[in-house]
Design an enzyme around this catalytic site. Structure first.
Site, short mmCIF file in Angstrom:
data_model
loop_
_atom_site.label_atom_id
_atom_site.label_comp_id
_atom_site.label_asym_id
_atom_site.label_seq_id
_atom_site.Cartn_x
_atom_site.Cartn_y
_atom_site.Cartn_z
N LYS B 94 0.88 -1.17 0.00
CA LYS B 94 0.00 0.00 0.00
C LYS B 94 0.91 1.21 0.00
CE LYS B 94 -3.04 2.76 2.67
NZ LYS B 94 -3.44 3.11 4.03
N GLY B 155 -7.75 9.61 9.26
CA GLY B 155 -8.03 9.73 10.70
C GLY B 155 -9.05 10.79 11.06
N ALA B 182 -9.27 5.85 3.84
CA ALA B 182 -9.15 7.04 4.70
C ALA B 182 -10.44 7.85 4.77
CB ALA B 182 -8.02 7.95 4.26
N GLY B 183 -10.74 8.30 5.97
CA GLY B 183 -11.84 9.21 6.18
C GLY B 183 -13.10 8.60 6.76
N ASN B 204 -8.99 2.37 9.63
CA ASN B 204 -8.20 2.04 10.81
C ASN B 204 -8.74 2.77 12.03
OD1 ASN B 204 -6.24 1.55 12.74
ND2 ASN B 204 -4.53 2.08 11.49
N THR B 205 -8.61 4.11 12.02
CA THR B 205 -8.95 4.88 13.21
C THR B 205 -10.38 4.65 13.68
OG1 THR B 205 -7.44 6.55 12.36
CG2 THR B 205 -8.84 7.21 14.18
#
Lengths: 322, 255
Positions: B94, B155, B182-183, B204-205
């Site tokens: 990635k 994040g 992301a987001g 992830n976050t």
């Protein structure tokens, strides 16, 4: 005679608890000086169970709430609480921290100013964990040695432990399944221009920081958390993040002298909580992770109950077999 | 979804940072039945020093997609990718080349350059990009066979800031696997991404920093499944006026 390998925080606290329960204890320390190899030297020394609950299990409170009293009997403990703040654009972090924790009161900017006048006007909101405390790790380790030896504990520095000991407290040097190193890096600053009297935690999505006053204008800042077994000195990246965050707490830190940097490997189990593990006839106390000073007293008491059951209320199930 | 010849059943990729503990991370992976996890490789963890943590990840059975998170230049990203290939014995990477420290926006120029170098070197590149069609074309030209447009800054949990751009990407790249990277903040964001026809979601976050990461991982797994089924079932279009759901014609005549 109970024999212990490792005169770090876990070994010394266990030795003291065992001696208090009437046992005669001998501690072997492979390093030339007591505590010199201990990762506890680089700890923040925070006794902050309610803050730690943000990212740890309830055990940090149930096991850690009594830590300040335990330490106060042997070493100076500063009981002025923890102040948690965030830069204006990271207020969401503060709300999140508040949702995940208890034992605090919210303070507005004026409340922050009243608690720490040097931070006047810098933070419009904060969380004050009044019951938390901190100590000086190196002084505490020395005082722990003194308290233990006063009760007859014999400590042999520069001496490798025999092949079999009753209790293994060698931290990351122990060979236990599932035990892993979590690298941490810290710095000591000397900055007489700034007066801060209690632990400050600065919340930041990328590099959260804590700052612990050591007195005499000295502050400890830490600490990184990296899944690595590297023992090399602190990296520029980590150091610049730590120093940048300190500067965000108070610009006066720009004039600080960086008097020491350090790195160490915290021993941790997969759930990041300490354990007593019985293995090949030896009991291990390990996995104190970033909660050494906070959880060592309660874990040491468990060690004492294991070896001297009359001090126990029959807690034999507290230990697991590896 | 089929990407680089590998069939992936659950369209959810999980990041492995910021969890309260590795035990919770393991539980989150298992509870979501996620098949691919991304791992960042810092210099700090090079030379096998992060081995204990990686062993725990491998024990979940998930496929490891190493990433170049935190790299700010072509050279840094390429070096990190090469270290990752050796450490994890995989040619999947990635690719992140960050352009700005605060927004963590991709530096798309360096991204395309790094993607070309890595693809030529035999890597199977998963590029973290913005939602620009031309950047997507350049990445495909460079040898990428999958695109990973952001939904919002890393994040930030802002969800999909520009769903129209993602819809346009879907239309423009009908045969390229698209993964929103992301987001994502909430399960509803993941549903929306899948309803837009994305092939998968990487996050992830949103899971790691949730109050109950294991519960949130499960919720995200259900969300991507829901969104995928919804997209495949061809939803109705919006209308400004009501349409009765019972037939108007042939009502029973009342006495």
């Amino acid at each position: 005679m109970i024999t212990i390998a490792g005169a770090g925080l876990a070994g010394l606290a266990s030795a003291l608890e065992l001696a208090r329960a009437g046992a005669s204890v001998r501690v072997y320390e492979a390093g030339p000086e007591i505590g010199a190899r201990s990762v506890a030297r680089y700890a923040g020394g925070m006794l902050a169970p309610w803050c730690e609950r943000e990212s740890a299990g309830e055990e940090v409170i149930t096991l850690g709430a009594g830590a300040a009293d335990w330490w106060e009997a042997i070493t100076p403990v500063t009981c002025r609480g923890t102040l948690v703040v965030a830069p204006p654009r990271d207020h969401a972090e503060l709300s999140r921290f508040a949702r995940r924790t208890t034992g605090f009161r919210e303070v507005a900017g004026t409340g922050v100013d009243r608690l720490e006048p040097d931070l006047s006007g810098r933070f419009s909101r904060g969380l004050f964990f009044e019951r938390e405390a901190h100590l000086d790790p190196r002084l505490a380790l020395q005082d722990l040695v003194n308290a233990a030896t006063a009760l007859g504990v014999v400590i042999n520095p520069g001496t490798a432990a025999p092949d079999r000991v009753d209790l293994d407290c060698t931290g990351i040097h122990a060979t236990l399944p599932d035990l892993r190193p979590v690298r941490g890096e810290m710095a000591l600053l000397h900055c007489p221009e700034v007066t801060i009297t209690r632990t400050i935690r600065l919340l930041h999505p990328r590099f959260p920081l804590y700052l612990v006053p050591r007195g005499e204008g000295v502050f400890m800042i830490g600490a990184t958390m990296i899944e690595s077994s590297s023992t090399r000195p602190v990296t520029l990246r980590s150091l610049s993040e730590l120093l940048g965050a300190a500067f965000a707490i108070h610009p006066g830190f720009a004039e600080a002298s960086v008097i020491e940097t350090g790195s160490g490997l915290r021993p941790a189990f997969p759930d990041n909580l300490p354990r007593l593990v019985q293995r090949d006839g030896t009991l291990h106390l390990n996995g104190l992770y970033r909660h050494g000073f906070l959880l060592a007293p309660a874990m040491a008491a468990r060690v004492a109950r294991h070896f001297i059951p009359e001090t126990s209320d029959a807690h034999h199930s507290e230990c697991q077999t590896a | 979804m089929r990407v680089y010849g590998t069939e992936i059943t659950l369209p959810l990729f999980l990041g492995t940072a910021q969890y309260p503990s590795p035990a919770i991370l393991q539980d989150a992976i298992l509870s979501s039945q996620c098949e691919v996890v991304t791992v960042s490789l810092r210099r700090e963890t090079a030379g096998g020093t992060g081995a204990r943590f990686w062993d725990m990840l491998r024990a979940t059975g998930a496929r490891i997609l190493p990433n170049t998170a935190g790299c700010h230049s072509v050279q840094e990203a390429v070096t990190t990718a090469q270290m990752a290939r050796e450490l994890f014995a995989t040619d999947w990477i990635k690719l992140e080349v960050i352009g700005h420290g605060d927004t963590l926006q991709p530096d798309v120029f360096a991204l395309v350059e790094a993607a070309r170098i890595l693809a030529t070197d035999g890597f199977k590149v998963f590029p973290y990009m913005n939602d620009d069609l031309i950047v997507g074309e350049k990445l495909l030209e460079a040898g990428c066979q999958v695109l990973m447009p952001w939904g919002a800054p890393i994040g930030s949990g802002q969800g999909l800031r520009n769903p129209d751009a993602l819809r346009a990407m879907r239309a423009h790249f009908p045969d390229t696997p698209l993964i929103v990277d992301a987001g994502i903040g909430r399960p509803s964001d993941a549903v929306l991404a899948m309803e837009l026809g994305m092939d998968a979601v990487l996050l992830n976050t949103a899971v790691a920093r949730a109050g109950d990461p294991v519960g949130m991982a499960r919720a995200m797994a259900l969300a991507v499944e829901t969104g995928r089924l919804g997209f495949a079932a061809d939803p109705i279009d919006r209308r400004d006026m009501a349409v009765p759901s019972t037939p108007v014609l042939g009502l029973a005549e009342l006495m």
